[in-house]
Design an enzyme around this catalytic site. Structure first.
Site, PDB file in Angstrom:
ATOM      1  N   GLU A  46       0.832  -1.196   0.000  1.00  8.68           N
ATOM      2  CA  GLU A  46       0.000   0.000   0.000  1.00  8.68           C
ATOM      3  C   GLU A  46       0.875   1.258   0.000  1.00  8.68           C
ATOM      4  O   GLU A  46       1.864   1.342   0.749  1.00  8.68           O
ATOM      5  CB  GLU A  46      -0.879  -0.042   1.248  1.00  8.68           C
ATOM      6  N   LYS A 115      -9.063   2.622  -2.111  1.00 13.30           N
ATOM      7  CA  LYS A 115      -9.373   1.925  -0.869  1.00 13.30           C
ATOM      8  C   LYS A 115     -10.793   2.258  -0.437  1.00 13.30           C
ATOM      9  O   LYS A 115     -11.243   3.406  -0.528  1.00 13.30           O
ATOM     10  CB  LYS A 115      -8.370   2.355   0.206  1.00 13.30           C
ATOM     11  N   CYS A 170      -5.458  -3.111   2.186  1.00 14.10           N
ATOM     12  CA  CYS A 170      -5.255  -3.228   3.634  1.00 14.10           C
ATOM     13  C   CYS A 170      -6.544  -3.380   4.429  1.00 14.10           C
ATOM     14  O   CYS A 170      -7.113  -4.459   4.507  1.00 14.10           O
ATOM     15  CB  CYS A 170      -4.442  -2.036   4.133  1.00 14.10           C
ATOM     16  N   SER A 197       0.291  -2.992   7.059  1.00 17.31           N
ATOM     17  CA  SER A 197      -0.214  -3.428   8.356  1.00 17.31           C
ATOM     18  C   SER A 197       0.956  -3.521   9.326  1.00 17.31           C
ATOM     19  O   SER A 197       1.854  -4.347   9.154  1.00 17.31           O
ATOM     20  CB  SER A 197      -0.905  -4.789   8.214  1.00 17.31           C
ATOM     21  N   VAL A 351     -12.126 -62.264   8.314  1.00 16.94           N
ATOM     22  CA  VAL A 351     -10.758 -61.807   8.591  1.00 16.94           C
ATOM     23  C   VAL A 351      -9.762 -62.638   7.792  1.00 16.94           C
ATOM     24  O   VAL A 351      -9.863 -63.859   7.721  1.00 16.94           O
ATOM     25  CB  VAL A 351     -10.435 -61.868  10.098  1.00 16.94           C
ATOM     26  N   SER A 622     -23.156 -45.745 -14.905  1.00 17.72           N
ATOM     27  CA  SER A 622     -22.407 -47.003 -14.921  1.00 17.72           C
ATOM     28  C   SER A 622     -21.746 -47.275 -16.265  1.00 17.72           C
ATOM     29  O   SER A 622     -20.769 -48.020 -16.345  1.00 17.72           O
ATOM     30  CB  SER A 622     -23.323 -48.178 -14.566  1.00 17.72           C
TER      31      SER A 622
END
Length: 636
Positions: A46, A115, A170, A197, A351, A622
């Site tokens: 800025e 701004k 900003c 900032s 399993v 599909s």
């Protein structure tokens, strides 16, 4: 800019307060360096031509006129640079002073964006000097040319589809009605912020949160550039906190208190895909906006950003552990709801001693604990057949015992042999019928045992297998609830490892580590010398590649050529280009041809942003044709 990537830069030059000549020289130097690195959008802080902290010097005619002189020189310097540059300066219009961002390209000042929100609190007193900018663009004269002046201006990059740039300054991002909101709703995919900032304790954390939040909410790229060394004066210190953010993710961030240039590669095409996907994000009427076009050469951006080899798995240990715990909870809560709703108090799981059935068993144990149901109500069924090895069989049995489940063994060799005799299948013919007959026999047994005990069959197949169609239709493809359906194979490994690391049971951990060390296999072909002979990844390809393809195709909407490009970067040194391309072709062919299996999947919990359920994220025909995807792959 090929594939939607555009390199951007946030440049914080050293400045001297009110020394516009010095500042202009430093800005030109920053443009030169950023352009050499391939930056196409270059953002400065800025009021960088004058410096932000000029205070009442902003009222001096000489300062204002010298800022205009430097802007003309800076614009001329951009000629032939093939970059859009944003620089800040004070500018007078109709007797009022404005804090503006000038957009400069190829020797021309294209527009000025004032701004919107002028702070007058704490250490800020901008209202003493500056007016809030007008929204609707008006035309002002600058250097013999009429240019638009106003907040509602978008810069359109010709040569790159979807590149629209909006600008904030900003304080604008700190306001509840930030201009960036209307910019994005009017179509801006990239926002820039020229900022000054100052630094106070923890302000950087809040500032980063603001930028990330704005970028995520607006599904936009965001380039934030703040003033640094040289701007500090009197009570204020500036740290040059530069950030480049894409849809909430920080691509690049500079160190504070160091003047530097930060580069990042914004993926405009990905942002556009995200907006298409999120139907609640709807671009509004842009009639009140002035569109200013500028031309950029269409060329391949040299990428500096990286793409994780495992996009489903967080790289940091803390994040990975949190992700694993969260997924295990989601899986368990999903199964908990199904059991409560049906009044079922028993589960049945096949399993094998492999990764997927191990994870399903762990999730089921966790679920029964949540419900206060004894683990003996979990029936683990091992069904050895022609391809079963001692290693996997013993791990399945030990795991069941340690978890406190009920073990039931059903040897299916005889039943499958009888079936082969019935259909005239030779035992020596190890074709797909030989393999799938075993898988379907196992599923039939699980379903019948579930009927016997009034239980529910828990599916074990993971999302990677579903994506590839690596499941026997009406075999392991079917269950009453598939707890792993939303978990990719690369993540299954980490879930099992996490469970082992946190279970506080050394024997269980030892078994889980051996399961992790066992090659992925359906074990449907006879072993050789007692060792697994059928390794899945030898047949369909490495799962780390397939999960990579799956993520960037479904989650990001990338075309094959783009995925191949970034995969070559991600897997450099691990896989040769030809190997990546080979398995990519296999992936696309299988993904499209196997959708019919996914179209009738059992329910299963969604755990991440990528899923293949036909009821949710992937409503795909599909019989969709893969031709246009394969045509692009064949050209690579």
């Amino acid at each position: 800019m090929k594939h939607g990537f555009i390199k951007v830069a946030a440049v914080t030059p050293k400045v001297k307060v009110a020394d516009t000549i010095f500042n202009g020289e430093q800005i030109c130097r920053g443009i030169e360096e950023a352009a050499k690195e391939g930056a196409k959008v270059i953002v400065f802080p800025e009021l960088c031509i004058s410096a932000y902290t000029c205070e009442d010097l902003f009222l001096q005619e000489r300062l204002l006129s010298s800022c205009k002189e430097e802007l003309i020189r800076i614009a001329e310097f951009t000629r032939g640079k093939d970059a859009l540059v944003f620089v800040g300066l004070p500018f007078e219009r109709e007797g009022k002073l404005y804090n503006v961002a000038a957009a400069v390209h190829d020797g021309e000042v294209l527009c000025m964006i004032p701004k919107t929100f002028i702070p007058a609190y704490g250490e800020f007193y901008e209202t003493r000097h500056f007016r809030a900018g007008n929204k609707k663009a008006v035309w002002v004269s600058f250097h013999g040319k009429e240019i638009p002046f106003g907040t509602n201006i978008l810069l359109k990059g010709e040569g790159m589809e979807g590149l629209y740039i909006g600008c904030e300054i900003c304080e604008d991002i700190w306001a509840p009605d930030a201009p960036g909101i209307s910019h994005a709703m009017a179509g801006a995919t990239l926002l820039v912020n020229l900022s000054a900032s100052n630094e106070t304790v923890n302000k950087d954390t809040y500032r980063e949160m603001l930028v990330r939040s704005a970028s995520a909410k607006l599904i936009a790229g965001y380039v934030y550039c703040s003033s640094g060394e040289g701007e500090s004066t009197q009570d204020l210190v500036f740290g040059g906190h530069n950030m480049i953010v894409e849809n909430g993710s920080v691509l690049a961030k500079g160190e504070r208190f160091v003047n530097q240039t930060v580069f990042g590669d914004i993926d405009i095409h990905k942002l556009r895909m995200e907006r298409r996907r999120m139907n609640t994000f709807a671009c509004g009427d842009c009639q009140d906006y002035q569109i200013v076009s500028f031309a950029l050469k269409k060329e391949e951006t040299k990428l500096s950003r990286t793409f994780s080899r495992m996009p489903f798995v967080p790289e940091k240990k803390e994040e990975k552990e949190k992700r694993c715990d969260e997924i295990l909870t989601i899986q368990s809560m999903g199964l908990k709801k199904r059991l409560e709703h049906t009044g079922c108090k028993k589960v049945v799981i096949g399993v094998s001693g492999g990764l997927d059935s191990t994870l399903a068993l762990l999730v089921s144990a966790r679920t029964l604990d949540m419900l206060g149901i004894a683990r003996e109500n979990m029936t683990a069924v091992t069904m050895p057949c022609f391809g079963t090895t001692d290693r996997t069989y013993e791990n399945a049995c030990k795991l069941t015992e340690i978890l406190g489940a009920s073990l039931k063994e059903v040897d299916i060799r005889e039943a499958v042999s009888v079936h082969f005799k019935d259909i005239g299948q030779s035992m020596d013919n190890h074709d797909v019928t030989y393999e799938n007959s075993q898988a379907r026999e196992r599923t039939q047994i699980l379903m019948d045992i579930a009927n016997q005990v009034n239980g529910m069959v828990i599916g074990t197949g993971d999302m990677s297998e579903l994506a590839l169609g690596w499941a026997t239709y009406n075999g392991d493809h079917m269950s009453m609830y598939g707890v792993n359906a939303g978990v990719p194979k690369t993540l299954v490994r980490h879930l099992v490892r996490y469970y082992g690391d946190t279970c506080q049971n050394d024997k269980l951990k030892e078994i889980l580590l051996d399961v992790l060390d066992t090659p992925v296999s359906p074990e449907l072909l006879p072993p050789v010398d007692g060792v697994i002979s059928q390794k899945t990844e030898d047949l369909v390809g490495p799962y780390d590649l397939h999960d990579y393809f799956l993520y960037y195709m479904l989650r990001c909407g990338f075309e094959p050529e783009k995925i191949y490009r970034i995969a070559r970067l991600s897997f450099a040194g691990q896989y040769e280009d030809g190997v990546i391309l080979k398995w990519m072709k296999i992936f696309y062919k299988r993904f499209f041809s196997q959708q019919f299996k996914r179209s009738c999947l059992p329910d299963g919990p969604k755990v991440g942003s990528v899923a293949v359920s036909p009821r949710g994220d992937l409503r795909m025909p599909s019989d969709a044709c893969v031709r246009v995807w394969m045509e692009q792959l064949e050209r690579l």
